[in-house]
Design a protein around this motif. Structure first.
Motif, PDB file in Angstrom:
ATOM      1  N   ASP A 153      50.484  38.098  40.652  1.00 25.13           N
ATOM      2  CA  ASP A 153      49.550  38.741  41.579  1.00 25.13           C
ATOM      3  C   ASP A 153      49.888  40.232  41.623  1.00 25.13           C
ATOM      4  OD1 ASP A 153      47.653  39.138  43.504  1.00 25.13           O
ATOM      5  OD2 ASP A 153      48.969  38.489  45.170  1.00 25.13           O
ATOM      6  N   MET A 154      48.869  41.088  41.931  1.00 25.88           N
ATOM      7  CA  MET A 154      49.130  42.519  41.960  1.00 25.88           C
ATOM      8  C   MET A 154      49.792  42.939  43.271  1.00 25.88           C
ATOM      9  SD  MET A 154      47.752  44.153  39.202  1.00 25.88           S
ATOM     10  CE  MET A 154      47.202  45.726  39.798  1.00 25.88           C
ATOM     11  N   MET A 155      49.102  42.627  44.376  1.00 30.14           N
ATOM     12  CA  MET A 155      49.574  43.066  45.682  1.00 30.14           C
ATOM     13  C   MET A 155      50.413  41.983  46.331  1.00 30.14           C
ATOM     14  SD  MET A 155      48.055  46.048  46.165  1.00 30.14           S
ATOM     15  CE  MET A 155      47.764  46.331  47.911  1.00 30.14           C
ATOM     16  N   MET A 156      51.714  42.272  46.513  1.00 34.24           N
ATOM     17  CA  MET A 156      52.602  41.296  47.164  1.00 34.24           C
ATOM     18  C   MET A 156      53.554  42.052  48.070  1.00 34.24           C
ATOM     19  SD  MET A 156      53.535  38.456  44.260  1.00 34.24           S
ATOM     20  CE  MET A 156      53.891  39.603  42.986  1.00 34.24           C
ATOM     21  N   PRO A 157      54.020  41.428  49.167  1.00 36.42           N
ATOM     22  CA  PRO A 157      54.993  42.109  50.036  1.00 36.42           C
ATOM     23  C   PRO A 157      56.362  42.200  49.358  1.00 36.42           C
ATOM     24  CG  PRO A 157      54.614  39.849  50.797  1.00 36.42           C
ATOM     25  CD  PRO A 157      53.677  40.062  49.661  1.00 36.42           C
ATOM     26  N   VAL A 158      57.247  42.994  49.944  1.00 39.90           N
ATOM     27  CA  VAL A 158      58.616  43.237  49.465  1.00 39.90           C
ATOM     28  C   VAL A 158      58.624  44.021  48.148  1.00 39.90           C
ATOM     29  CG1 VAL A 158      60.913  42.296  49.038  1.00 39.90           C
ATOM     30  CG2 VAL A 158      59.331  41.042  50.541  1.00 39.90           C
ATOM     31  N   MET A 159      57.996  43.454  47.085  1.00 44.74           N
ATOM     32  CA  MET A 159      57.894  44.186  45.821  1.00 44.74           C
ATOM     33  C   MET A 159      56.567  43.821  45.183  1.00 44.74           C
ATOM     34  SD  MET A 159      60.291  44.035  42.438  1.00 44.74           S
ATOM     35  CE  MET A 159      61.725  44.966  42.947  1.00 44.74           C
ATOM     36  N   SER A 160      55.809  44.832  44.717  1.00 45.83           N
ATOM     37  CA  SER A 160      54.484  44.568  44.159  1.00 45.83           C
ATOM     38  C   SER A 160      54.597  43.960  42.767  1.00 45.83           C
ATOM     39  CB  SER A 160      53.679  45.864  44.082  1.00 45.83           C
ATOM     40  OG  SER A 160      54.138  46.626  42.988  1.00 45.83           O
ATOM     41  N   GLY A 161      53.495  43.395  42.303  1.00 42.73           N
ATOM     42  CA  GLY A 161      53.468  42.786  40.964  1.00 42.73           C
ATOM     43  C   GLY A 161      53.844  43.758  39.866  1.00 42.73           C
ATOM     44  N   PRO A 162      53.163  44.934  39.768  1.00 44.09           N
ATOM     45  CA  PRO A 162      53.501  45.882  38.707  1.00 44.09           C
ATOM     46  C   PRO A 162      54.959  46.325  38.741  1.00 44.09           C
ATOM     47  CG  PRO A 162      51.381  46.434  39.678  1.00 44.09           C
ATOM     48  CD  PRO A 162      51.949  45.317  40.511  1.00 44.09           C
ATOM     49  N   GLU A 163      55.531  46.521  39.943  1.00 42.27           N
ATOM     50  CA  GLU A 163      56.942  46.927  40.043  1.00 42.27           C
ATOM     51  C   GLU A 163      57.853  45.870  39.416  1.00 42.27           C
ATOM     52  OE1 GLU A 163      58.446  49.154  43.896  1.00 42.27           O
ATOM     53  OE2 GLU A 163      56.621  48.013  44.365  1.00 42.27           O
ATOM     54  N   PRO A 182      55.020  37.916  27.707  1.00 40.52           N
ATOM     55  CA  PRO A 182      53.686  38.361  28.116  1.00 40.52           C
ATOM     56  C   PRO A 182      53.540  38.270  29.636  1.00 40.52           C
ATOM     57  CG  PRO A 182      53.565  36.459  26.611  1.00 40.52           C
ATOM     58  CD  PRO A 182      54.988  36.692  26.892  1.00 40.52           C
ATOM     59  N   ILE A 183      52.976  39.338  30.243  1.00 46.08           N
ATOM     60  CA  ILE A 183      52.736  39.347  31.685  1.00 46.08           C
ATOM     61  C   ILE A 183      51.230  39.481  31.925  1.00 46.08           C
ATOM     62  CG2 ILE A 183      53.142  40.584  33.853  1.00 46.08           C
ATOM     63  CD1 ILE A 183      55.884  41.352  32.761  1.00 46.08           C
ATOM     64  N   VAL A 184      50.666  38.500  32.639  1.00 40.45           N
ATOM     65  CA  VAL A 184      49.229  38.496  32.931  1.00 40.45           C
ATOM     66  C   VAL A 184      49.050  38.727  34.427  1.00 40.45           C
ATOM     67  CG1 VAL A 184      47.095  37.143  32.831  1.00 40.45           C
ATOM     68  CG2 VAL A 184      48.855  36.850  31.048  1.00 40.45           C
ATOM     69  N   PHE A 185      48.370  39.851  34.765  1.00 40.12           N
ATOM     70  CA  PHE A 185      48.129  40.127  36.186  1.00 40.12           C
ATOM     71  C   PHE A 185      46.921  39.345  36.668  1.00 40.12           C
ATOM     72  CE2 PHE A 185      50.420  44.095  35.038  1.00 40.12           C
ATOM     73  CZ  PHE A 185      51.496  43.906  35.889  1.00 40.12           C
ATOM     74  N   VAL A 186      47.060  38.795  37.884  1.00 38.59           N
ATOM     75  CA  VAL A 186      45.936  38.088  38.500  1.00 38.59           C
ATOM     76  C   VAL A 186      45.408  39.022  39.578  1.00 38.59           C
ATOM     77  CG1 VAL A 186      45.198  35.990  39.669  1.00 38.59           C
ATOM     78  CG2 VAL A 186      47.126  35.925  38.069  1.00 38.59           C
ATOM     79  N   THR A 187      44.148  39.439  39.406  1.00 40.81           N
ATOM     80  CA  THR A 187      43.670  40.548  40.213  1.00 40.81           C
ATOM     81  C   THR A 187      42.374  40.255  40.956  1.00 40.81           C
ATOM     82  OG1 THR A 187      42.761  42.780  40.045  1.00 40.81           O
ATOM     83  CG2 THR A 187      42.745  41.482  38.070  1.00 40.81           C
ATOM     84  N   GLY A 188      42.254  40.871  42.173  1.00 39.29           N
ATOM     85  CA  GLY A 188      41.052  40.713  42.975  1.00 39.29           C
ATOM     86  C   GLY A 188      40.048  41.809  42.668  1.00 39.29           C
ATOM     87  N   VAL A 189      38.928  41.795  43.379  1.00 39.58           N
ATOM     88  CA  VAL A 189      37.894  42.819  43.173  1.00 39.58           C
ATOM     89  C   VAL A 189      38.395  44.149  43.738  1.00 39.58           C
ATOM     90  CG1 VAL A 189      35.451  43.349  43.505  1.00 39.58           C
ATOM     91  CG2 VAL A 189      36.239  40.962  43.472  1.00 39.58           C
ATOM     92  N   GLY A 190      38.033  45.263  43.130  1.00 39.85           N
ATOM     93  CA  GLY A 190      38.348  46.575  43.658  1.00 39.85           C
ATOM     94  C   GLY A 190      39.758  47.056  43.362  1.00 39.85           C
ATOM     95  N   TYR A 236      44.932  40.370  31.934  1.00 34.83           N
ATOM     96  CA  TYR A 236      44.655  40.104  33.352  1.00 34.83           C
ATOM     97  C   TYR A 236      43.666  38.955  33.484  1.00 34.83           C
ATOM     98  CZ  TYR A 236      40.149  42.395  32.770  1.00 34.83           C
ATOM     99  OH  TYR A 236      38.902  42.707  32.350  1.00 34.83           O
ATOM    100  N   LEU A 237      43.657  38.391  34.698  1.00 31.55           N
ATOM    101  CA  LEU A 237      42.707  37.324  35.060  1.00 31.55           C
ATOM    102  C   LEU A 237      42.070  37.726  36.378  1.00 31.55           C
ATOM    103  CD1 LEU A 237      44.782  34.047  34.565  1.00 31.55           C
ATOM    104  CD2 LEU A 237      42.535  34.477  33.554  1.00 31.55           C
ATOM    105  N   ASN A 238      40.782  37.450  36.514  1.00 33.23           N
ATOM    106  CA  ASN A 238      40.125  37.757  37.785  1.00 33.23           C
ATOM    107  C   ASN A 238      40.262  36.611  38.773  1.00 33.23           C
ATOM    108  OD1 ASN A 238      39.077  40.391  37.400  1.00 33.23           O
ATOM    109  ND2 ASN A 238      37.565  39.525  35.979  1.00 33.23           N
ATOM    110  N   LYS A 239      40.416  37.012  40.055  1.00 28.03           N
ATOM    111  CA  LYS A 239      40.375  36.007  41.128  1.00 28.03           C
ATOM    112  C   LYS A 239      38.919  35.804  41.542  1.00 28.03           C
ATOM    113  CE  LYS A 239      44.834  36.752  43.416  1.00 28.03           C
ATOM    114  NZ  LYS A 239      45.466  37.390  44.568  1.00 28.03           N
ATOM    115  N   PRO A 240      38.470  34.682  41.908  1.00 27.57           N
ATOM    116  CA  PRO A 240      39.215  33.425  41.820  1.00 27.57           C
ATOM    117  C   PRO A 240      39.386  32.993  40.360  1.00 27.57           C
ATOM    118  CG  PRO A 240      36.931  33.028  42.476  1.00 27.57           C
ATOM    119  CD  PRO A 240      37.086  34.512  42.406  1.00 27.57           C
TER     120      PRO A 240
END
Lengths: 101, 575
Positions: B51-61, B76-84, B100-104
């Motif tokens: 996931d991209m946005m997570m507490p404590v440490m973000s996905g990209p970090e 391989p790292i696949v980001f799961v991302t929301g709109v915007g 990357y993969l789009n949510k949902p």
């Protein structure tokens, strides 16, 4: 260099072209082995008509071929040896163990 | 695959892990970036869904740390991302994401992507495996080359090549040379040198020439002739190398004492003899098959001879030199070689050839090993060892008594019958023994010359009978050698005894050499009166023995000679 083969009765002729050196090793061996295995063929001619260059590895290949020909009780001759080819064969004194025509 | 799934929303995490497991993979779960990192370190998954946005440490970090720590292994790292989240997603993929993969998350798309990554991972694994094998193979081959290079350097023995009479140049086309230059002196101080060219280039060519070195050095050291050395080298090559492998060899001997150059050429370019003005006065074309092609009995190992009365140079080279081609496709050729040699002074000729060749090639590389040897003859007046062992000589009568009573330090005796005389070269044979007697080592050259002269005298004037042609002129020397060979071959009867003894007399070592033949002897008293001014070759040889020894006596009819030599007293001044 792709050797071409021409069978005429009991005589199998291998015509070489261009540079005869270690890079021709595999094709040369294959062609010759096929001819030696052919029961119709009694004499093998290696034709140097179109060969421009011959190195020491080529001489080694000829020695190996002669060994196999002898084992198969067939005969071998090196033909159409001109200029550069004849010179290399002469320096190595291959006339003493090969029929050169 | 083992797949790490990281998401802070429990329901998404659960759904994703179900998907992953439904596709037959093993899921490892993490609730934030830091958790994902710990999980990655612990579990070492094959792929990460993050996931991209997570507490404590973000996905990209977390992803950038994982990429750093995974090193050469591709995770391989696949980001799961929301709109915007387009901008952050782009940045994340740029620095550390693979896809990357789009949510949902759509199950079909996830399935397809996992399959694709599985294929790429497999390919990646294969490439890494192969490159590891390749690296290992490369390392091993470099190591092997290193061993062969070391072996070659040891065998080539540059120490002995550092001969004032010799200039040489050897440069490989690849890291290893298939050309070999070797030089050594016989006990009689004749210079032997060899130029050999193995078939092919690089390591296999180098291996081809290796069997030559040992017979060359050891037999030269004992004073064997070129033909004997060649026969042994041919045997070695045939014994060691597979069919189809051979070695072209030029072998040359320069004997200043006899004024004779001997050359044998099997498969090398013409050797040439140059006079002082660098004109070609003699050429030696290849007249034999190279070594290793046919058995020794089917080979002709007799060298060709050139007798000199003027100084000159023997020139030998491999075809790699004259056939070196520049960009325009023209060959360096012999005229250029001769030109470079003739314009340079002695000692600088190799340098001159080198620079002319480099200039000619103008940056193009050689396609074959290049080698060159220049060996001078007749430049320095051959200094006959004139160190007559004068002064108070040893008490010969006492010495003879000691020998008669077998009170010797050591003794070596051999007898050769008529057949043995034909095929055993007696002097080198005896030298094998002499070379092992330590006090004789510094003066083995003297001992060789004495043995040679006494043996030649016994053979030519004793066993073969008098009347060999005098060997004063160049023609005469050649005739003499021919006649000697002919008579020896037809010999019906005869024998030669050689007897060496070390005797300690008043604390000093005396070498006693006795040579006796079955011939009629000769008028040694007449020779004695003339003090060696006799013109026959035997006479010259005996004069040499007399000058080297503390005493020389003839017994009986002259068919028995005894020489007394003091090792260590006089031999130093001509070493």
């Amino acid at each position: 260099m792709l050797p071409t083969v021409d069978i005429n009765g009991e005589v199998g002729r291998v015509v070489l072209t261009g540079q005869f050196d270690f890079s021709s090793h595999r094709e040369f061996r294959q062609v010759c082995e096929t001819l030696i295995a052919n029961p119709e063929v009694k004499e093998l001619l290696i034709d140097f008509q179109n060969v421009v260059y011959l190195d020491s590895s080529a001489l080694g290949m000829l020695l190996l071929l002669k060994e196999k020909i002898n084992a198969a009780n067939k005969s071998l001759a090196l033909v159409n040896c001109r200029d550069a080819v004849r010179q290399v064969l002469e320096i190595a004194c291959f006339g003493k163990i090969f029929t050169i025509r | 695959m083992k797949i790490l799934v990281a998401d802070d929303t429990e329901s998404v995490l659960l759904l994703m892990s179900r998907f992953v497991e439904a596709l037959g993979h093993h899921a490892v779960l993490a609730h934030n970036g830091l958790d994902a990192l710990a999980c990655w370190r612990r579990e070492r998954p094959d792929l990460v869904l993050m996931d991209m946005m997570m507490p404590v440490m973000s996905g990209p970090e977390a992803a950038s740390v994982i990429k750093k720590e995974s090193g050469e292994t591709w995770v391989p790292i696949v980001f799961v991302t929301g709109v915007g989240e387009d901008t952050t997603l782009a940045e994340a993929i740029e620095c550390c994401g693979d896809d990357y993969l789009n949510k949902p998350v759509n199950f079909r798309v996830l399935e397809a992507k996992l399959k694709a990554f599985s294929r790429i991972l497999e390919l990646n694994r294969k490439v890494r495996e192969q490159s590891a094998i390749l690296a290992e193979y490369y390392e091993r081959s470099e190591e092997e080359k290193g061993v062969v290079r070391h072996l070659m350097e040891q065998m080539v023995n540059s120490e002995r090549l550092a001969d004032p009479q010799l200039e040489y140049w050897l440069t490989p086309a690849e890291s290893l040379s298939g050309d070999l230059i070797a030089a050594a002196r016989t006990p009689g101080k004749a210079l032997h040198f060899m130029l050999a060219d193995g078939i092919g280039h690089g390591i296999t060519a180098a291996l081809n020439v290796l069997p030559l070195t040992q017979p060359f050095y050891s037999m030269t050291e004992k004073g064997f002739t070129l033909s004997e050395i060649l026969a042994e080298m041919n045997n070695k090559v045939r014994q060691v190398l597979p069919v189809g492998r051979f070695v072209a060899v030029a072998l040359c001997s320069i004997n200043e004492a006899d004024g004779c150059v001997e050359v044998w050429n099997g498969g090398m370019p013409e050797l040439k003899i140059l006079d002082q003005a660098c004109r070609v006065i003699e050429t030696f074309k290849s007249f034999s098959l190279p070594l290793g092609v046919v058995p020794s009995h089917a080979m002709e190992f007799s060298p060709k001879r050139y007798f000199f009365s003027q100084p000159g140079t023997v020139l030998a080279y491999s075809d790699g030199l004259v056939e070196a081609r520049n960009r325009a496709g023209s060959a360096f050729g012999f005229p250029r070689l001769l030109d470079a040699i003739s314009t340079a002074s002695a000692g600088r000729r190799v340098e001159a050839v080198k620079s002319l060749l480099l200039q000619f090639l103008d940056g193009k590389e050689y396609h074959d090993d290049v080698s060159l040897v220049l060996a001078d003859f007749g430049v320095n007046e051959w200094s006959r060892p004139v160190c007559r062992q004068s002064g108070a000589g040893p008490d010969l009568i006492r010495l003879e008594r000691l020998v008669a009573d077998h009170k010797v330090l050591w003794r070596y005796a051999l007898t050769l019958g008529v057949e043995e005389l034909k095929y055993i070269n007696a002097v080198p044979f005896v030298m094998t023994f002499v070379n092992d007697i330590r006090p004789l080592l510094p003066c083995k050259s003297d001992v060789f010359l004495i043995l040679r002269a006494l043996f030649d005298n016994a053979l030519e004037h004793g066993v073969l009978g008098a009347g060999l042609p005098a060997a004063r002129s160049i023609k005469g020397r050649a005739e003499c050698q021919l006649e000697r060979m002919k008579r020896l071959n037809n010999l019906q009867d005869g024998r030669i005894e050689m007897d060496l003894a070390g005797v300690s007399l008043a604390g000093q070592l005396v070498l006693r050499i006795r040579v006796k033949d079955s011939g009629k002897g000769f008028d040694w008293q007449a020779w004695d009166r003339a003090e060696g001014t006799s013109v026959s070759s035997g006479g010259q040889g005996l004069a040499l023995v007399r000058s080297l020894c503390a005493g020389l006596q003839f017994l009986g009819s002259g068919n028995e000679a005894v020489a007394y030599y003091l090792p260590g007293s006089a031999c130093k001044n001509h070493e």
